[in-house]
Design an enzyme around this catalytic site. Structure first.
Site, PDB file in Angstrom:
ATOM      1  N   SER A   1       0.794  -1.234   0.000  1.00  0.00           N
ATOM      2  CA  SER A   1       0.000   0.000   0.000  1.00  0.00           C
ATOM      3  C   SER A   1       0.824   1.280   0.000  1.00  0.00           C
ATOM      4  O   SER A   1       0.256   2.371  -0.105  1.00  0.00           O
ATOM      5  CB  SER A   1      -0.953   0.016   1.198  1.00  0.00           C
ATOM      6  OG  SER A   1      -2.056  -0.823   0.950  1.00  0.00           O
TER       7      SER A   1
ATOM      8  N   LYS B   1       0.161   3.883  -2.623  1.00  0.00           N
ATOM      9  CA  LYS B   1      -0.821   4.958  -2.528  1.00  0.00           C
ATOM     10  C   LYS B   1      -0.171   6.336  -2.363  1.00  0.00           C
ATOM     11  O   LYS B   1      -0.854   7.356  -2.508  1.00  0.00           O
ATOM     12  CB  LYS B   1      -1.791   4.688  -1.385  1.00  0.00           C
ATOM     13  CG  LYS B   1      -2.647   3.424  -1.577  1.00  0.00           C
ATOM     14  CD  LYS B   1      -3.612   3.226  -0.419  1.00  0.00           C
ATOM     15  CE  LYS B   1      -4.522   2.022  -0.638  1.00  0.00           C
ATOM     16  NZ  LYS B   1      -3.915   0.758  -0.205  1.00  0.00           N
TER      17      LYS B   1
ATOM     18  N   SER C   1      -5.985   3.457   4.545  1.00  0.00           N
ATOM     19  CA  SER C   1      -5.391   2.763   3.402  1.00  0.00           C
ATOM     20  C   SER C   1      -6.465   2.139   2.516  1.00  0.00           C
ATOM     21  O   SER C   1      -6.333   1.013   2.030  1.00  0.00           O
ATOM     22  CB  SER C   1      -4.404   1.688   3.868  1.00  0.00           C
ATOM     23  OG  SER C   1      -3.584   1.257   2.813  1.00  0.00           O
TER      24      SER C   1
ATOM     25  N   LYS D   1       2.915   6.542   4.863  1.00  0.00           N
ATOM     26  CA  LYS D   1       2.063   5.425   4.446  1.00  0.00           C
ATOM     27  C   LYS D   1       2.669   4.080   4.815  1.00  0.00           C
ATOM     28  O   LYS D   1       3.851   3.839   4.602  1.00  0.00           O
ATOM     29  CB  LYS D   1       1.851   5.490   2.923  1.00  0.00           C
ATOM     30  CG  LYS D   1       0.762   4.570   2.417  1.00  0.00           C
ATOM     31  CD  LYS D   1      -0.604   5.050   2.855  1.00  0.00           C
ATOM     32  CE  LYS D   1      -1.650   3.945   2.750  1.00  0.00           C
ATOM     33  NZ  LYS D   1      -1.489   2.889   3.780  1.00  0.00           N
TER      34      LYS D   1
END
Length: 383
Positions: A58, A61, A118, A224
């Protein structure tokens, strides 16, 4: 005081940049790869297998959020714009904010869903809003990665769900993290520990940041996390104390506890050892660019961001000087963002850092009448 010169400069200015000595010990022993970078100057303090291409999960992102923030900055999107959820976006598995097909949220709410929870579904919804389809958005992601020099990165989707060939490296992730941090507003989302979506509905959704460092590490405000069974536990984190902002990326950690501990250790090391010395702050005038045969004869140059150098504590600021080095001949037409020179920071004759300088706006070639008036005016004043 800034000095102005042509590209024909002393050999010392062409020397390799001085970078801080790397620590002798492995600061992230359990990570498959890692990097520690000063966000302002881009100076790498520590790295371990940082150019190895690995699944980023993730952390992907970050590029999704970067393209959204750039679209907002360019006026192509507003935080208040409504984003409608497609059947496809709602079908995403993994981490999500449980969007229903046809459900609408603002860009701001969707960004919170991406940054804190997320949300794979929110990522796809934003991608479709901006590009029309996830496929087109992924093309934009890869194009932007190339522009940023992310040579070890290939995106296959916008959220990091497992996919063959979807890879990045700690170094590339640090690059895109640094680019995202140019939009200061993003840390208002990534730095939140908790918030709510659908606050005024009968089904409010509680968001809790997957990056626990924003609550438990002083100065942490993003960016993140990532996890899949293949990627293991990953994190691109940022923290700021006083004048120093750091980016730490770890990939392939065995669990969240180790991941957070090793990122904290990376931050502790740099905050204890280093400080930033600012050369220019964002918006400061740095010089003037002369343009041959342009509709505009010269352009004022201002700092697009903070220019600073990373130095050891106790060694900061001694004997520093800087020089604006412009191309000797810049002729119209000139495109906005076109390289026109560099800002070189020295200590004595040693180059500490070089920053690229780009044209602040596009300038078309002047017509003959403008050039004639300019030439005759110059002749008149020369008399």
């Amino acid at each position: 005081m800034a000095l102005f010169a042509s590209f024909a400069i002393a050999p010392a200015a062409m020397a390799k940049e001085n970078v801080p000595a790397k620590p002798a010990t492995d600061l992230a022993p359990n990570a498959r790869s890692a990097i520690l970078m000063d966000a302002d100057s881009g100076t790498v303090v520590f790295e371990k297998n940082s150019h190895t291409a690995l699944p980023p999960a993730s952390i992907t992102k970050i590029m999704t959020m970067l393209l959204v923030m750039e679209a907002i900055d360019q006026g192509r999107l507003k935080m208040t714009d409504k984003v409608r959820t497609s059947e496809y976006a709602a079908s995403m598995g993994g981490s999500q904010i449980f969007l229903e097909p046809g459900e609408e949220m603002t860009v701001e709410e969707m960004l919170k869903g991406v940054a804190l929870a997320s949300g794979n579904d929110a990522s796809v919804a934003l991608a479709e809003k901006l590009a029309g389809s996830e496929t087109e958005f992924v093309r934009m992601m890869n194009d932007r990665a190339k522009e940023l020099g992310m040579t070890e990165t290939t995106f296959v989707n916008c959220n990091g769900l497992p996919a063959a060939g979807h890879v990045s490296s700690a170094h590339d992730i640090a690059i895109m993290s640094r680019e995202l941090l140019k939009y200061e507003q993003i840390t208002k989302f990534t730095g939140l520990y908790q918030d709510y979506l659908r606050k005024d509905s009968d089904k409010p959704f509680w968001l809790v940041n997957t990056n626990k460092l924003v609550r438990f590490y002083h100065g942490a405000d993003g960016l993140k996390t990532g996890f899949t069974s293949e990627a293991k536990f990953c994190l691109s984190a940022t923290a700021r104390r006083d004048n120093l902002r750091l980016i730490a990326v770890v990939m392939g950690e065995p669990n969240t506890k180790t991941r957070n501990a090793e990122v904290s250790h990376l931050f502790d090391y740099a905050f204890a050892q280093y400080t930033n010395v600012q050369i220019y702050k964002k918006g400061d005038p740095i010089g003037t660019l002369k343009i041959e045969k342009g509709k505009v004869a010269q352009l004022p140059l201002t700092a697009k961001r903070s220019y600073s150098v990373l130095l050891k504590k106790g060694d900061a600021g001694k004997g520093l000087r800087h020089e604006l080095v412009l191309n000797p001949s810049v002729k119209a037409p000139v495109k906005s963002g076109e390289p026109i020179g560099k800002l070189v920071v020295y200590r004595g004759e040693q180059v500490l850092k070089e920053f690229p300088v780009e044209a602040p706006m596009s300038v078309d070639r002047a017509g003959w009448w403008t050039l004639f008036k300019r030439a005759t005016g110059q002749l008149f004043f020369a008399k």
